[in-house]
Write a protein that holds these residues in place. Structure first.
Motif, mmCIF file in Angstrom:
data_model
loop_
_atom_site.group_PDB
_atom_site.id
_atom_site.type_symbol
_atom_site.label_atom_id
_atom_site.label_comp_id
_atom_site.label_asym_id
_atom_site.label_seq_id
_atom_site.Cartn_x
_atom_site.Cartn_y
_atom_site.Cartn_z
ATOM 1 N N LYS A 275 1.897 -11.596 -0.934
ATOM 2 C CA LYS A 275 3.371 -11.441 -1.255
ATOM 3 C C LYS A 275 4.428 -11.444 0.090
ATOM 4 N N PRO A 276 5.591 -11.855 -0.137
ATOM 5 C CA PRO A 276 6.543 -11.873 0.911
ATOM 6 C C PRO A 276 6.587 -10.467 1.569
ATOM 7 N N GLY A 277 7.059 -10.638 2.888
ATOM 8 C CA GLY A 277 7.449 -9.139 3.717
ATOM 9 C C GLY A 277 6.297 -8.514 4.323
ATOM 10 N N MET A 278 6.480 -7.597 4.808
ATOM 11 C CA MET A 278 5.249 -6.695 5.446
ATOM 12 C C MET A 278 5.258 -5.492 4.692
ATOM 13 N N LEU A 279 3.847 -4.871 4.837
ATOM 14 C CA LEU A 279 3.838 -3.661 3.892
ATOM 15 C C LEU A 279 3.829 -2.293 4.998
ATOM 16 N N LEU A 280 4.635 -1.514 4.335
ATOM 17 C CA LEU A 280 4.873 0.031 5.230
ATOM 18 C C LEU A 280 4.147 0.866 4.379
ATOM 19 N N THR A 281 3.413 1.646 4.932
ATOM 20 C CA THR A 281 2.456 2.839 4.350
ATOM 21 C C THR A 281 2.903 4.092 5.172
ATOM 22 N N GLN A 282 2.865 5.220 4.500
ATOM 23 C CA GLN A 282 3.303 6.279 5.171
ATOM 24 C C GLN A 282 2.658 7.481 4.546
ATOM 25 N N GLU A 283 2.440 8.749 5.085
ATOM 26 C CA GLU A 283 1.732 9.750 4.762
ATOM 27 C C GLU A 283 2.583 10.406 3.239
ATOM 28 N N MET A 284 3.849 10.395 3.506
ATOM 29 C CA MET A 284 4.686 11.192 2.324
ATOM 30 C C MET A 284 5.539 10.516 1.726
ATOM 31 N N GLY A 285 5.052 9.090 1.342
ATOM 32 C CA GLY A 285 6.000 8.124 0.672
ATOM 33 C C GLY A 285 5.044 7.224 0.075
#
Length: 403
Positions: A275-285
């Protein structure tokens, strides 16, 4: 994405130097080099001399490039009688310089530098000589440079470098590799130094002290990232037990700091859907797709909180084999992985700019930045080959997490 062109684009296209304003100069001509820059350059001035003679108000102007580049200069060709390059010498030397100069140009003076410091000057018109008292120098390796300065207004310079070994007291010092493996970025470099009678050994890169140890022998182990990429020269200075007169300097040890072996194109398991874009992962979201990393406080805009662990990952295609670089400007704990290989880790939360080189083969590669956010949520990520640009998630892809 700017409406203006950064000066670095000129360097990427092969220019030796370029200039640009650090803030809007408007149409004030005094803040830009005049066309006379080309006149000065063609007359033989260096790039720096040509720039600064051609601009009236250099405030706000940033000049970048090879300051000493002077392709149209015709420097004098210098020879020196009285000593041979690479010779072992002692006592007092008399050096007689001479020079072949351009038509209707003469030598105003000769300057002698020892290890980069001005040592003596003599008149070029009177055929004077230079005197080098080696008894004033530590035993060991030294570089003597004799420069001829011409009479024309530009004072064009040319010279000759004479490496010499001083042997007034018979003292010696050596510096060598413990092993002969290639020196790679991030891998420990081990060196061994020795000098009989030394009270201490000091490892240096030019005038910069890297490490030191007591006694006649020492082993130094350090991270070559403090030296930078490419060829470097290191020396050890032995501090004599009998005071400064018993000091000795080793010959230079020439090394080249290399990146890792080029990483081959990253292999993705079959059936992966990009999928286009970068993937942001976080603890509280929830994981989310990111299409821009600007402004540099973009983490706050994505809802990342101070103290929270996060990661941003994406795939990009490199067009050629070569040595690439990742730059991070941040004030947090951060780590960089390329193709799942850890390349860098900053454990302390302080404002720094990190330069991470990585050799890549042409093809698909995975870029991942992990971190623990601080109150200062700024994170500027840049990537490039022959120049750095902000990382552009809009031109990258990612693999969504399973639902």
């Amino acid at each position: 994405n700017s409406a203006q062109t950064p000066l670095t684009e000129n360097l990427l296209s092969g220019a030796a130097a370029a200039s640009g304003a650090v803030t809007e100069p408007f149409a004030i001509p005094n803040k830009f080099p005049s066309p006379y820059i080309h006149l000065h350059y063609a007359r033989g001035c260096s790039a720096a001399e040509a720039f600064y003679q051609a601009v009236n108000g250099p405030y706000q102007l940033l000049i970048v490039g090879d300051a000493l580049c002077r392709p149209w200069a015709d420097p004098p060709r210098v020879t020196v009688a009285g000593v041979e390059s690479g010779a072992t010498v002692k006592d007092v030397l008399t050096l007689t310089p001479s020079a072949k100069t351009p038509f209707r140009t003469y030598v105003a003076r000769y300057e002698m530098y020892v290890d980069g410091m001005l040592y003596e000057v003599c008149d070029g018109d009177k055929k004077e000589s230079l005197t080098l008292d080696t008894r004033r120098l530590a035993d060991g390796y030294h570089e003597v440079r004799v420069m001829a300065v011409c009479t024309e207004p530009i004072e064009t310079r040319g010279g000759v470098l004479l490496p010499l070994t001083v042997a007034n007291r018979g003292a010696t010092a050596t510096l060598e590799r413990v092993d002969d493996r290639p020196v790679r970025w991030g891998e420990p470099l081990r060196l061994r130094a020795k000098s009989a009678g030394a009270a201490a050994l000091v490892l240096a890169q030019g005038s910069r002290t890297l490490a030191q140890g007591p006694g006649e022998t020492a082993e130094f182990t350090f991270d070559p990232r403090i030296l930078g990429m490419g060829p470097i020269s290191l020396q050890v200075a032995a501090v004599g037990g009998a005071g400064p007169s018993s000091n000795v300097v080793s010959p230079p040890l020439e090394l080249e700091i290399l990146t890792n072996d080029p990483l081959a194109s990253f292999k993705i398991p079959g059936g992966a859907q990009f999928k286009p874009g970068m993937l942001l992962t976080q603890e509280m979201g929830e994981p989310r797709t990111v299409f821009t990393l600007s402004p540099d406080n973009w983490l706050a805009g994505q809802g990342v909180a101070a103290g929270e662990v996060f990661a941003i990952v994406g795939f990009l295609n490199t067009e050629r084999d070569g040595e690439y670089q990742i730059q991070l400007r941040h004030a947090m704990q951060a780590a960089v992985l390329v193709d799942d290989r850890p390349l860098y880790e900053a454990k302390n939360a302080s404002t720094v700019v990190d330069y991470i080189p990585v050799a890549l083969k042409a093809g698909l590669h995975k870029i991942e930045i992990r971190g623990r956010a601080t109150e200062d949520l700024r994170l500027d990520i840049r990537f490039g080959y022959a120049g750095m640009h902000p990382l552009r998630p809009a031109s990258m892809t990612h693999i969504p997490l399973p639902q």
